[in-house]
Design a protein around this motif. Structure first.
Motif, PDB file in Angstrom:
ATOM      1  N   ARG A  27      40.161  18.810  -3.193  1.00 43.11           N
ATOM      2  CA  ARG A  27      40.851  17.527  -3.434  1.00 43.11           C
ATOM      3  C   ARG A  27      41.949  17.764  -4.463  1.00 43.11           C
ATOM      4  NH1 ARG A  27      36.343  13.972  -5.739  1.00 43.11           N
ATOM      5  NH2 ARG A  27      37.860  12.302  -5.738  1.00 43.11           N
ATOM      6  N   PHE A  28      43.130  17.223  -4.153  1.00 40.88           N
ATOM      7  CA  PHE A  28      44.258  17.268  -5.081  1.00 40.88           C
ATOM      8  C   PHE A  28      44.881  15.881  -5.026  1.00 40.88           C
ATOM      9  CE2 PHE A  28      48.622  18.032  -6.370  1.00 40.88           C
ATOM     10  CZ  PHE A  28      48.502  18.938  -7.414  1.00 40.88           C
ATOM     11  N   GLU A  29      44.444  15.029  -5.948  1.00 37.86           N
ATOM     12  CA  GLU A  29      44.807  13.617  -5.875  1.00 37.86           C
ATOM     13  C   GLU A  29      45.717  13.220  -7.024  1.00 37.86           C
ATOM     14  OE1 GLU A  29      41.248  11.272  -5.595  1.00 37.86           O
ATOM     15  OE2 GLU A  29      40.536  12.351  -3.816  1.00 37.86           O
ATOM     16  N   SER A  30      46.694  12.397  -6.704  1.00 39.60           N
ATOM     17  CA  SER A  30      47.683  11.939  -7.678  1.00 39.60           C
ATOM     18  C   SER A  30      47.784  10.418  -7.617  1.00 39.60           C
ATOM     19  CB  SER A  30      49.051  12.551  -7.369  1.00 39.60           C
ATOM     20  OG  SER A  30      48.982  13.960  -7.293  1.00 39.60           O
ATOM     21  N   ALA A  31      47.417   9.757  -8.690  1.00 44.05           N
ATOM     22  CA  ALA A  31      47.515   8.299  -8.768  1.00 44.05           C
ATOM     23  C   ALA A  31      48.315   7.959 -10.020  1.00 44.05           C
ATOM     24  CB  ALA A  31      46.124   7.666  -8.820  1.00 44.05           C
ATOM     25  N   PRO A  32      49.625   7.721  -9.885  1.00 43.52           N
ATOM     26  CA  PRO A  32      50.468   7.452 -11.062  1.00 43.52           C
ATOM     27  C   PRO A  32      49.911   6.318 -11.916  1.00 43.52           C
ATOM     28  CG  PRO A  32      51.812   7.709  -9.087  1.00 43.52           C
ATOM     29  CD  PRO A  32      50.379   7.662  -8.632  1.00 43.52           C
ATOM     30  N   GLY A  33      49.900   6.555 -13.230  1.00 45.00           N
ATOM     31  CA  GLY A  33      49.394   5.554 -14.154  1.00 45.00           C
ATOM     32  C   GLY A  33      47.888   5.476 -14.219  1.00 45.00           C
ATOM     33  N   GLN A  34      47.189   6.317 -13.422  1.00 47.17           N
ATOM     34  CA  GLN A  34      45.731   6.289 -13.407  1.00 47.17           C
ATOM     35  C   GLN A  34      45.125   7.671 -13.660  1.00 47.17           C
ATOM     36  OE1 GLN A  34      44.019   3.858 -10.114  1.00 47.17           O
ATOM     37  NE2 GLN A  34      46.148   3.489  -9.541  1.00 47.17           N
ATOM     38  N   SER A  59      34.527  23.273  -9.837  1.00 49.34           N
ATOM     39  CA  SER A  59      35.079  22.625 -11.026  1.00 49.34           C
ATOM     40  C   SER A  59      35.821  21.366 -10.591  1.00 49.34           C
ATOM     41  CB  SER A  59      36.062  23.555 -11.763  1.00 49.34           C
ATOM     42  OG  SER A  59      35.407  24.691 -12.267  1.00 49.34           O
ATOM     43  N   VAL A  60      35.529  20.264 -11.242  1.00 46.64           N
ATOM     44  CA  VAL A  60      36.238  19.010 -10.979  1.00 46.64           C
ATOM     45  C   VAL A  60      36.904  18.583 -12.283  1.00 46.64           C
ATOM     46  CG1 VAL A  60      36.062  16.617 -10.211  1.00 46.64           C
ATOM     47  CG2 VAL A  60      34.530  18.355  -9.236  1.00 46.64           C
ATOM     48  N   ALA A  61      38.226  18.543 -12.262  1.00 42.62           N
ATOM     49  CA  ALA A  61      38.986  18.140 -13.448  1.00 42.62           C
ATOM     50  C   ALA A  61      39.712  16.844 -13.117  1.00 42.62           C
ATOM     51  CB  ALA A  61      39.977  19.225 -13.839  1.00 42.62           C
ATOM     52  N   ASN A  62      39.328  15.782 -13.807  1.00 43.32           N
ATOM     53  CA  ASN A  62      39.914  14.458 -13.579  1.00 43.32           C
ATOM     54  C   ASN A  62      40.568  14.010 -14.877  1.00 43.32           C
ATOM     55  OD1 ASN A  62      40.586  11.891 -12.780  1.00 43.32           O
ATOM     56  ND2 ASN A  62      38.530  11.302 -12.125  1.00 43.32           N
ATOM     57  N   GLU A  63      41.902  13.991 -14.901  1.00 40.98           N
ATOM     58  CA  GLU A  63      42.657  13.684 -16.114  1.00 40.98           C
ATOM     59  C   GLU A  63      43.297  12.303 -16.028  1.00 40.98           C
ATOM     60  OE1 GLU A  63      43.120  15.631 -18.923  1.00 40.98           O
ATOM     61  OE2 GLU A  63      41.609  16.992 -18.093  1.00 40.98           O
ATOM     62  N   ALA A  64      43.060  11.480 -17.047  1.00 43.15           N
ATOM     63  CA  ALA A  64      43.740  10.178 -17.129  1.00 43.15           C
ATOM     64  C   ALA A  64      45.215  10.417 -17.435  1.00 43.15           C
ATOM     65  CB  ALA A  64      43.109   9.326 -18.222  1.00 43.15           C
ATOM     66  N   VAL A  65      46.086   9.654 -16.784  1.00 37.43           N
ATOM     67  CA  VAL A  65      47.532   9.832 -16.989  1.00 37.43           C
ATOM     68  C   VAL A  65      48.205   8.489 -17.222  1.00 37.43           C
ATOM     69  CG1 VAL A  65      47.609  11.915 -15.581  1.00 37.43           C
ATOM     70  CG2 VAL A  65      48.096   9.714 -14.513  1.00 37.43           C
ATOM     71  N   GLY A  66      49.321   8.536 -17.934  1.00 39.09           N
ATOM     72  CA  GLY A  66      50.128   7.340 -18.151  1.00 39.09           C
ATOM     73  C   GLY A  66      51.070   7.121 -16.979  1.00 39.09           C
ATOM     74  N   GLY A  67      51.962   6.177 -17.143  1.00 38.56           N
ATOM     75  CA  GLY A  67      52.907   5.868 -16.081  1.00 38.56           C
ATOM     76  C   GLY A  67      53.984   6.938 -15.949  1.00 38.56           C
ATOM     77  N   GLY A  68      54.575   7.040 -14.788  1.00 42.59           N
ATOM     78  CA  GLY A  68      55.668   7.979 -14.550  1.00 42.59           C
ATOM     79  C   GLY A  68      55.185   9.290 -13.959  1.00 42.59           C
ATOM     80  N   TYR A  69      56.096   9.969 -13.275  1.00 48.45           N
ATOM     81  CA  TYR A  69      55.722  11.199 -12.585  1.00 48.45           C
ATOM     82  C   TYR A  69      55.619  12.392 -13.519  1.00 48.45           C
ATOM     83  CZ  TYR A  69      56.741   8.158  -8.706  1.00 48.45           C
ATOM     84  OH  TYR A  69      56.735   7.087  -7.835  1.00 48.45           O
ATOM     85  N   ASP A  70      56.360  12.378 -14.620  1.00 44.70           N
ATOM     86  CA  ASP A  70      56.214  13.453 -15.612  1.00 44.70           C
ATOM     87  C   ASP A  70      54.793  13.462 -16.166  1.00 44.70           C
ATOM     88  OD1 ASP A  70      58.836  14.308 -15.353  1.00 44.70           O
ATOM     89  OD2 ASP A  70      59.576  13.090 -17.015  1.00 44.70           O
ATOM     90  N   ALA A  71      54.270  12.277 -16.467  1.00 45.93           N
ATOM     91  CA  ALA A  71      52.903  12.174 -16.997  1.00 45.93           C
ATOM     92  C   ALA A  71      51.885  12.600 -15.947  1.00 45.93           C
ATOM     93  CB  ALA A  71      52.619  10.744 -17.459  1.00 45.93           C
TER      94      ALA A  71
END
Length: 199
Positions: free
Chosen positions: A126-133, A156-168
């Motif tokens: 799984r390679f998931e991208s949810a902007p702002g989440q 290994s499952v790495a789930n990182e919280a991210v801010g808004g925007g694609y850089d984040a």
């Protein structure tokens, strides 16, 4: 003739206006920003070999694929990876692991006879991208001493919280790569010491 010239000029103006209005493309890399420490005072005494990483088919494209709501994904034409995601992940993992262990990646490179080489196989499920989440990488990986028979397979499952925007969002994926690389590095270090490694 005058009408023809005027029509051509107008068509050219419309085309130029269309080009000027197109949003710029942005390119992202997972290896950019992966910290590589200075070479260790004492070499690791072994090498790693990281062949091609596999990724889910739906994200195997240059465009960023983002989740916007349950069951829906969007392909972002103007937000792109600098290389295909499998290559980006492979390079980023290689940099992070070699930096952590103080060794080099000898994939497709001859090594001295008898030099220990640990082969890492990585299947990103799984390679998931949810902007702002969140930015999530779920990978199954294995480590084996080349020439040996024992294989250690882990997840290994790495789930990182991210801010808004694609850089984040991309920065979150870089942190996820670093976490997975740390798990793999720990396993290799343990195997190289002669101890039994576990997940």
């Amino acid at each position: 003739m005058m009408r023809y010239t005027t029509a051509l000029a107008m068509a050219a103006a419309v085309l130029l206006a269309g080009c000027a209005a197109a949003p710029p493309e942005h390119f992202y890399s997972l290896s950019n920003g992966i910290g590589v420490p200075a070479p260790a005072a004492k070499p690791a005494g072994y090498y790693i070999e990281l062949p091609a990483v596999t990724v889910p088919q739906q994200v195997a494209r240059y465009q960023l694929v983002v989740s916007t709501e349950a069951g829906r994904i969007d392909l972002l034409e103007h937000e792109r990876w600098s290389a295909m995601p499998a290559s980006e992940l492979g390079q980023a993992l290689s940099l992070a692991i070699t930096g952590e262990l103080g060794t080099v990646d000898v994939f497709r490179t001859p090594t001295a006879d008898g030099a220990p080489v640990y082969r890492i196989s990585t299947n990103v499920q799984r390679f998931e991208s949810a902007p702002g989440q969140y930015a999530l990488i779920d990978a199954v990986w294995s480590v084996r001493l080349v020439g040996g028979v024992k294989v250690l397979t882990c997840r290994s499952v790495a789930n990182e919280a991210v801010g808004g925007g694609y850089d984040a969002l991309v920065a979150g994926h870089r942190r996820a790569v670093t976490r997975i690389a740390a798990d793999i590095s720990k396993a290799i270090r343990t195997l190289a010491s002669g101890a039994s490694a576990g997940c």
